[in-house]
Write an enzyme that holds these catalytic residues in place. Structure first.
Site, PDB file in Angstrom:
ATOM      1  N   HIS A 101       0.799  -1.232   0.000  1.00  0.00           N
ATOM      2  CA  HIS A 101       0.000   0.000   0.000  1.00  0.00           C
ATOM      3  C   HIS A 101       0.832   1.282   0.000  1.00  0.00           C
ATOM      4  O   HIS A 101       0.278   2.377  -0.207  1.00  0.00           O
ATOM      5  CB  HIS A 101      -0.975  -0.014   1.186  1.00  0.00           C
ATOM      6  CG  HIS A 101      -2.308   0.578   0.875  1.00  0.00           C
ATOM      7  ND1 HIS A 101      -3.438   0.361   1.633  1.00  0.00           N
ATOM      8  CD2 HIS A 101      -2.705   1.420  -0.128  1.00  0.00           C
ATOM      9  CE1 HIS A 101      -4.455   1.042   1.119  1.00  0.00           C
ATOM     10  NE2 HIS A 101      -4.047   1.695   0.053  1.00  0.00           N
ATOM     11  N   ASP A 124     -10.010  -0.479   4.009  1.00  0.00           N
ATOM     12  CA  ASP A 124      -8.823  -1.068   4.624  1.00  0.00           C
ATOM     13  C   ASP A 124      -9.113  -1.456   6.071  1.00  0.00           C
ATOM     14  O   ASP A 124      -9.893  -0.783   6.749  1.00  0.00           O
ATOM     15  CB  ASP A 124      -7.710   0.025   4.601  1.00  0.00           C
ATOM     16  CG  ASP A 124      -6.309  -0.518   4.686  1.00  0.00           C
ATOM     17  OD1 ASP A 124      -6.072  -1.484   5.427  1.00  0.00           O
ATOM     18  OD2 ASP A 124      -5.422   0.071   4.027  1.00  0.00           O
ATOM     19  N   HIS A 126      -6.796  -1.165   8.113  1.00  0.00           N
ATOM     20  CA  HIS A 126      -5.876  -0.241   8.783  1.00  0.00           C
ATOM     21  C   HIS A 126      -6.163   1.191   8.336  1.00  0.00           C
ATOM     22  O   HIS A 126      -6.808   1.406   7.302  1.00  0.00           O
ATOM     23  CB  HIS A 126      -4.432  -0.598   8.428  1.00  0.00           C
ATOM     24  CG  HIS A 126      -4.110  -2.043   8.636  1.00  0.00           C
ATOM     25  ND1 HIS A 126      -4.220  -2.981   7.623  1.00  0.00           N
ATOM     26  CD2 HIS A 126      -3.708  -2.718   9.737  1.00  0.00           C
ATOM     27  CE1 HIS A 126      -3.879  -4.175   8.095  1.00  0.00           C
ATOM     28  NE2 HIS A 126      -3.569  -4.055   9.379  1.00  0.00           N
ATOM     29  N   ASP A 128      -3.525   3.334   7.925  1.00  0.00           N
ATOM     30  CA  ASP A 128      -2.323   3.694   7.155  1.00  0.00           C
ATOM     31  C   ASP A 128      -1.976   5.177   7.288  1.00  0.00           C
ATOM     32  O   ASP A 128      -1.588   5.847   6.332  1.00  0.00           O
ATOM     33  CB  ASP A 128      -2.496   3.302   5.674  1.00  0.00           C
ATOM     34  CG  ASP A 128      -2.516   1.790   5.488  1.00  0.00           C
ATOM     35  OD1 ASP A 128      -2.170   1.068   6.438  1.00  0.00           O
ATOM     36  OD2 ASP A 128      -2.891   1.330   4.393  1.00  0.00           O
ATOM     37  N   HIS A 141       4.167   1.017   4.148  1.00  0.00           N
ATOM     38  CA  HIS A 141       2.771   0.742   3.745  1.00  0.00           C
ATOM     39  C   HIS A 141       1.768   1.120   4.844  1.00  0.00           C
ATOM     40  O   HIS A 141       0.567   1.168   4.561  1.00  0.00           O
ATOM     41  CB  HIS A 141       2.585  -0.719   3.291  1.00  0.00           C
ATOM     42  CG  HIS A 141       2.444  -1.727   4.392  1.00  0.00           C
ATOM     43  ND1 HIS A 141       1.765  -2.919   4.217  1.00  0.00           N
ATOM     44  CD2 HIS A 141       2.903  -1.738   5.672  1.00  0.00           C
ATOM     45  CE1 HIS A 141       1.810  -3.613   5.344  1.00  0.00           C
ATOM     46  NE2 HIS A 141       2.497  -2.928   6.231  1.00  0.00           N
ATOM     47  N   ASP A 229      -7.485  -1.837  -0.113  1.00  0.00           N
ATOM     48  CA  ASP A 229      -6.535  -2.807   0.440  1.00  0.00           C
ATOM     49  C   ASP A 229      -7.344  -4.096   0.646  1.00  0.00           C
ATOM     50  O   ASP A 229      -8.369  -4.083   1.337  1.00  0.00           O
ATOM     51  CB  ASP A 229      -6.006  -2.230   1.761  1.00  0.00           C
ATOM     52  CG  ASP A 229      -4.937  -3.075   2.410  1.00  0.00           C
ATOM     53  OD1 ASP A 229      -4.961  -4.314   2.244  1.00  0.00           O
ATOM     54  OD2 ASP A 229      -4.088  -2.494   3.113  1.00  0.00           O
ATOM     55  N   ASP A 231      -6.939  -6.402   2.503  1.00  0.00           N
ATOM     56  CA  ASP A 231      -7.108  -6.799   3.904  1.00  0.00           C
ATOM     57  C   ASP A 231      -8.276  -6.085   4.567  1.00  0.00           C
ATOM     58  O   ASP A 231      -8.612  -6.369   5.723  1.00  0.00           O
ATOM     59  CB  ASP A 231      -5.796  -6.673   4.700  1.00  0.00           C
ATOM     60  CG  ASP A 231      -5.368  -5.229   4.995  1.00  0.00           C
ATOM     61  OD1 ASP A 231      -6.225  -4.332   5.089  1.00  0.00           O
ATOM     62  OD2 ASP A 231      -4.151  -5.002   5.145  1.00  0.00           O
ATOM     63  N   GLU A 274      -2.061  -4.910  -1.990  1.00  0.00           N
ATOM     64  CA  GLU A 274      -1.711  -5.874  -0.936  1.00  0.00           C
ATOM     65  C   GLU A 274      -2.068  -7.317  -1.275  1.00  0.00           C
ATOM     66  O   GLU A 274      -2.170  -8.159  -0.380  1.00  0.00           O
ATOM     67  CB  GLU A 274      -2.303  -5.470   0.427  1.00  0.00           C
ATOM     68  CG  GLU A 274      -1.737  -4.155   0.998  1.00  0.00           C
ATOM     69  CD  GLU A 274      -0.352  -4.276   1.654  1.00  0.00           C
ATOM     70  OE1 GLU A 274       0.103  -5.412   1.862  1.00  0.00           O
ATOM     71  OE2 GLU A 274       0.266  -3.210   1.928  1.00  0.00           O
TER      72      GLU A 274
HETATM   73  N1  LIG Z   1      -1.320  -1.330   4.115  1.00  0.00           N
HETATM   74  C1  LIG Z   1      -1.280  -2.091   5.185  1.00  0.00           C
HETATM   75  N2  LIG Z   1      -1.632  -3.348   5.128  1.00  0.00           N
HETATM   76  N3  LIG Z   1      -0.870  -1.527   6.299  1.00  0.00           N
HETATM   77  C2  LIG Z   1      -0.673  -2.231   7.547  1.00  0.00           C
HETATM   78  C3  LIG Z   1      -0.083  -1.334   8.572  1.00  0.00           C
HETATM   79  C4  LIG Z   1       0.096  -2.026   9.883  1.00  0.00           C
HETATM   80  C5  LIG Z   1       0.572  -1.127  11.040  1.00  0.00           C
HETATM   81  N4  LIG Z   1      -0.426  -0.140  11.359  1.00  0.00           N
HETATM   82  C6  LIG Z   1       1.898  -0.447  10.689  1.00  0.00           C
HETATM   83  O1  LIG Z   1       1.934   0.756  10.507  1.00  0.00           O
HETATM   84  O2  LIG Z   1       2.894  -1.104  10.585  1.00  0.00           O
HETATM   85 MN   LIG Z   2      -3.497  -0.483   3.631  1.00  0.00          MN
HETATM   86 MN   LIG Z   3      -4.440  -2.868   5.436  1.00  0.00          MN
END
Ligand SMILES: NC(=[NH2+])NCCC[C@H](N)C(=O)O
Ligand SMILES: [Mn+2]
Ligand SMILES: [Mn+2]
Length: 302
Positions: A101, A124, A126, A128, A141, A229, A231, A274
């Site tokens: 990402h 997502d 998250h 991010d 990411h 994303d 996820d 992702e």
């Molecule tokens: N694009 C993603 N899947 N991001 C996951 C980030 C996970 C966590 N918040 C980090 O900053 O490491």
């Molecule tokens: Mn993401």
């Molecule tokens: Mn994510």
């Protein structure tokens, strides 16, 4: 959205924004799952413009200023931004396949060439929205939203052109269920609109998407980007992701969300990120991505 679009695909085989190998193969997996014929069957004209260059070799996770692989991510995002900017200028609809990402930094930078008031839907698990100061991992990411809002490392913030690329009031996050403490603070400080799993469970996806679309429309956006994303969905449906979080958005809710975005007629660009074939189960995650792309671009059941 117009009926028949000129869609240009860009692949970003980038895995330097996180720590698990394999997500660089995401663009191939999405192509292999039939993205192009799927779009052509709906009547769109599709040009695959190929992949952004990403260096091969061992990923040693070199840290500089608390960020892993800053050089590699910066270079890939810079090329992506240039290509996306060119495509939008040429009247093409950019559809970008990732890759981790962190690439969204490049996509949004490129889009900022044409759009001064871009709406962004961040689908997502998250947020991010870490910076190198708040990141628990140093993985870029987890930072693209912050960077695009003008916060974080200078080299990332100034990719393609200097400074902030999007406005906090034009961002809607959907599906969040794993938010770091520093991210929570920044979300509150900036007043970013977030529909977590709580709102999706309580109000239903129909209401959430209607609220999201009404909210963005009220901001007089001049374009709408979807950053999806995989996820964001529950890992039951999309196991091939590097940072799965249980309790996610369902397959059916996701198709509905895509159909509602299609019906809104607002979308001007999208990215699907992702997808990690090494972690996947027989390309399931790429298959889901292509199914969602079908719904997003106008596929109908009847
Ligand atoms: N694009 C993603 N899947 N991001 C996951 C980030 C996970 C966590 N918040 C980090 O900053 O490491
Ligand atoms: Mn993401
Ligand atoms: Mn994510």
């Amino acid at each position: 959205m117009e009926k028949n679009l000129n869609i240009s695909l860009v692949g970003v085989p980038l895995d330097y924004g996180q720590s698990r190998r394999g997500v660089d193969m995401g663009p191939s997996a999405i192509r292999y799952a039939g993205a192009v014929p799927r779009l052509e069957a709906i009547g769109h004209h599709v040009t695959d413009t190929g992949d952004v260059a990403v260096p091969a070799g061992e990923r040693i996770g070199q840290e500089s200023d608390g960020l892993k692989n800053l050089d590699e991510v910066t270079d890939a995002c810079t090329e992506l931004a240039e290509r996306v900017a060119e495509l939008t200028k040429a009247g093409q609809f950019p559809l970008v396949f990732g890759g981790d990402h962190s690439m969204a930094i490049g996509t949004l930078a490129g889009l900022s060439e044409k759009y001064n008031n871009l709406g962004v839907i961040w689908y997502d698990a998250h947020a991010d929205i870490n910076t190198e100061k708040t990141s628990p991992s140093g993985n870029i990411h987890g930072m693209p939203l912050a960077v695009s809002l003008g916060m974080g490392h200078d080299r990332l913030v100034n990719i393609y052109k200097e400074g902030q690329k999007i406005k906090p009031e034009n961002v809607v996050i959907i599906g969040a269920r794993s938010v770091d403490p520093g991210e929570r603070e920044l979300i509150k400080e900036l007043g970013i609109k977030v529909f977590t799993m709580h709102e999706i469970d309580r109000d239903g996806m129909t209401s959430v998407m209607n609220q999201a679309i009404d909210y963005l429309t009220s901001k007089n956006i001049d374009g709408l980007h979807l950053s999806l994303d995989l996820d964001g969905l529950d890992p039951l449906y999309t196991p091939g992701v590097g940072t799965p979080v249980p309790g996610g958005i369902s397959y059916r809710e996701s198709h509905l969300a895509m159909e509602m975005l299609q019906d809104s007629g607002l979308l001007t660009s999208a990215e699907f990120v992702e997808v990690n074939p090494i972690l996947d189960d027989k390309n399931t995650t790429a298959d889901v991505a292509v199914g969602l792309i079908g719904s997003l671009f106008g596929e109908k059941l009847l």
